[in-house]
Motif scaffolding. Structure first.
Motif, PDB file in Angstrom:
ATOM      1  N   SER A  47       0.113  -5.518  -5.973  1.00 36.84           N
ATOM      2  CA  SER A  47       0.776  -5.280  -4.683  1.00 36.84           C
ATOM      3  C   SER A  47       1.342  -3.859  -4.618  1.00 36.84           C
ATOM      4  O   SER A  47       1.333  -3.238  -3.553  1.00 36.84           O
ATOM      5  N   ALA A  48       1.816  -3.337  -5.740  1.00 38.38           N
ATOM      6  CA  ALA A  48       2.315  -1.960  -5.761  1.00 38.38           C
ATOM      7  C   ALA A  48       1.175  -0.978  -5.541  1.00 38.38           C
ATOM      8  O   ALA A  48       1.328   0.021  -4.836  1.00 38.38           O
ATOM      9  N   LYS A  49       0.017  -1.264  -6.146  1.00 36.35           N
ATOM     10  CA  LYS A  49      -1.152  -0.402  -5.946  1.00 36.35           C
ATOM     11  C   LYS A  49      -1.593  -0.425  -4.487  1.00 36.35           C
ATOM     12  O   LYS A  49      -1.940   0.608  -3.919  1.00 36.35           O
ATOM     13  N   GLU A  50      -1.570  -1.603  -3.871  1.00 39.46           N
ATOM     14  CA  GLU A  50      -1.955  -1.707  -2.454  1.00 39.46           C
ATOM     15  C   GLU A  50      -0.986  -0.918  -1.586  1.00 39.46           C
ATOM     16  O   GLU A  50      -1.388  -0.253  -0.630  1.00 39.46           O
ATOM     17  N   SER A  51       0.292  -0.963  -1.903  1.00 36.95           N
ATOM     18  CA  SER A  51       1.285  -0.207  -1.156  1.00 36.95           C
ATOM     19  C   SER A  51       1.007   1.297  -1.260  1.00 36.95           C
ATOM     20  O   SER A  51       1.083   2.021  -0.260  1.00 36.95           O
ATOM     21  N   LEU A  52       0.668   1.768  -2.456  1.00 39.30           N
ATOM     22  CA  LEU A  52       0.338   3.181  -2.637  1.00 39.30           C
ATOM     23  C   LEU A  52      -0.934   3.559  -1.866  1.00 39.30           C
ATOM     24  O   LEU A  52      -1.018   4.649  -1.294  1.00 39.30           O
ATOM     25  N   ARG A  53      -1.924   2.643  -1.833  1.00 42.52           N
ATOM     26  CA  ARG A  53      -3.146   2.911  -1.065  1.00 42.52           C
ATOM     27  C   ARG A  53      -2.827   3.080   0.418  1.00 42.52           C
ATOM     28  O   ARG A  53      -3.344   3.980   1.073  1.00 42.52           O
ATOM     29  N   ARG A  54      -1.969   2.200   0.949  1.00 38.34           N
ATOM     30  CA  ARG A  54      -1.594   2.296   2.368  1.00 38.34           C
ATOM     31  C   ARG A  54      -0.843   3.597   2.636  1.00 38.34           C
ATOM     32  O   ARG A  54      -1.058   4.257   3.657  1.00 38.34           O
ATOM     33  N   GLU A  55       0.033   3.988   1.715  1.00 40.56           N
ATOM     34  CA  GLU A  55       0.787   5.230   1.864  1.00 40.56           C
ATOM     35  C   GLU A  55      -0.162   6.437   1.861  1.00 40.56           C
ATOM     36  O   GLU A  55      -0.027   7.343   2.691  1.00 40.56           O
ATOM     37  N   LEU A  56      -1.125   6.438   0.959  1.00 42.21           N
ATOM     38  CA  LEU A  56      -2.104   7.529   0.900  1.00 42.21           C
ATOM     39  C   LEU A  56      -2.947   7.573   2.170  1.00 42.21           C
ATOM     40  O   LEU A  56      -3.202   8.646   2.724  1.00 42.21           O
TER      41      LEU A  56
ATOM     42  N   ASN B 169       0.409  10.477 -18.360  1.00 44.96           N
ATOM     43  CA  ASN B 169       1.534   9.776 -17.743  1.00 44.96           C
ATOM     44  C   ASN B 169       1.096   9.074 -16.462  1.00 44.96           C
ATOM     45  O   ASN B 169       1.510   7.945 -16.200  1.00 44.96           O
ATOM     46  N   GLU B 170       0.262   9.750 -15.654  1.00 42.09           N
ATOM     47  CA  GLU B 170      -0.209   9.155 -14.409  1.00 42.09           C
ATOM     48  C   GLU B 170      -1.067   7.929 -14.691  1.00 42.09           C
ATOM     49  O   GLU B 170      -0.942   6.898 -14.015  1.00 42.09           O
ATOM     50  N   VAL B 171      -1.937   8.014 -15.687  1.00 39.94           N
ATOM     51  CA  VAL B 171      -2.792   6.888 -16.036  1.00 39.94           C
ATOM     52  C   VAL B 171      -1.945   5.729 -16.534  1.00 39.94           C
ATOM     53  O   VAL B 171      -2.138   4.581 -16.130  1.00 39.94           O
ATOM     54  N   SER B 172      -0.979   6.034 -17.387  1.00 40.52           N
ATOM     55  CA  SER B 172      -0.108   4.993 -17.917  1.00 40.52           C
ATOM     56  C   SER B 172       0.667   4.307 -16.794  1.00 40.52           C
ATOM     57  O   SER B 172       0.788   3.079 -16.762  1.00 40.52           O
ATOM     58  N   GLU B 173       1.179   5.105 -15.861  1.00 42.87           N
ATOM     59  CA  GLU B 173       1.924   4.544 -14.733  1.00 42.87           C
ATOM     60  C   GLU B 173       1.022   3.673 -13.864  1.00 42.87           C
ATOM     61  O   GLU B 173       1.400   2.570 -13.472  1.00 42.87           O
ATOM     62  N   ALA B 174      -0.181   4.152 -13.585  1.00 44.21           N
ATOM     63  CA  ALA B 174      -1.104   3.398 -12.742  1.00 44.21           C
ATOM     64  C   ALA B 174      -1.484   2.072 -13.391  1.00 44.21           C
ATOM     65  O   ALA B 174      -1.600   1.051 -12.711  1.00 44.21           O
ATOM     66  N   GLU B 175      -1.673   2.073 -14.704  1.00 41.28           N
ATOM     67  CA  GLU B 175      -2.043   0.844 -15.391  1.00 41.28           C
ATOM     68  C   GLU B 175      -0.907  -0.172 -15.403  1.00 41.28           C
ATOM     69  O   GLU B 175      -1.143  -1.364 -15.512  1.00 41.28           O
ATOM     70  N   SER B 176       0.332   0.305 -15.268  1.00 37.71           N
ATOM     71  CA  SER B 176       1.473  -0.608 -15.323  1.00 37.71           C
ATOM     72  C   SER B 176       1.854  -1.171 -13.956  1.00 37.71           C
ATOM     73  O   SER B 176       2.691  -2.061 -13.871  1.00 37.71           O
TER      74      SER B 176
END
Length: 85
Positions: free
Chosen positions: A49-58, A38-45
């Motif tokens: 910009s959403a991935k960059e936002s998650l990187r900043r949050e982490l 599920n995590e892989v599927s979510e990450a691929e979707s």
């Protein structure tokens, strides 16, 4: 030189197959495997910009953790044999 534009030798591919066959079997909890899929599927979707936002949050979470006295210990690769206990 080969007639294709690939950057690998056929011998390298054959060796990769042999390495995978020699990998030790690891029992995986079906619930953990499903969560990982599920995590892989979510990450691929996610959009870039959403991935960059998650990187900043982490990164902000890590900074808070370290600022509060937390430590990150690096485990050498050979110490991770896959066995827990």
């Amino acid at each position: 030189m080969a007639d294709n534009d690939y950057d690998y030798d056929e011998d390298d591919v054959a060796n990769d197959d042999n390495d995978a066959a020699e990998a030790p079997e690891v029992d995986v909890d079906p619930e953990v495997a499903a969560r990982k899929r599920n995590e892989v599927s979510e990450a691929e979707s996610l959009s870039p910009s959403a991935k960059e936002s998650l990187r900043r949050e982490l990164e902000a979470e890590m900074e808070r953790f370290l600022a509060s006295g937390g430590r990150i210990n690096e485990v050498p690769p050979e110490a991770d044999s896959g066995a827990h206990g």
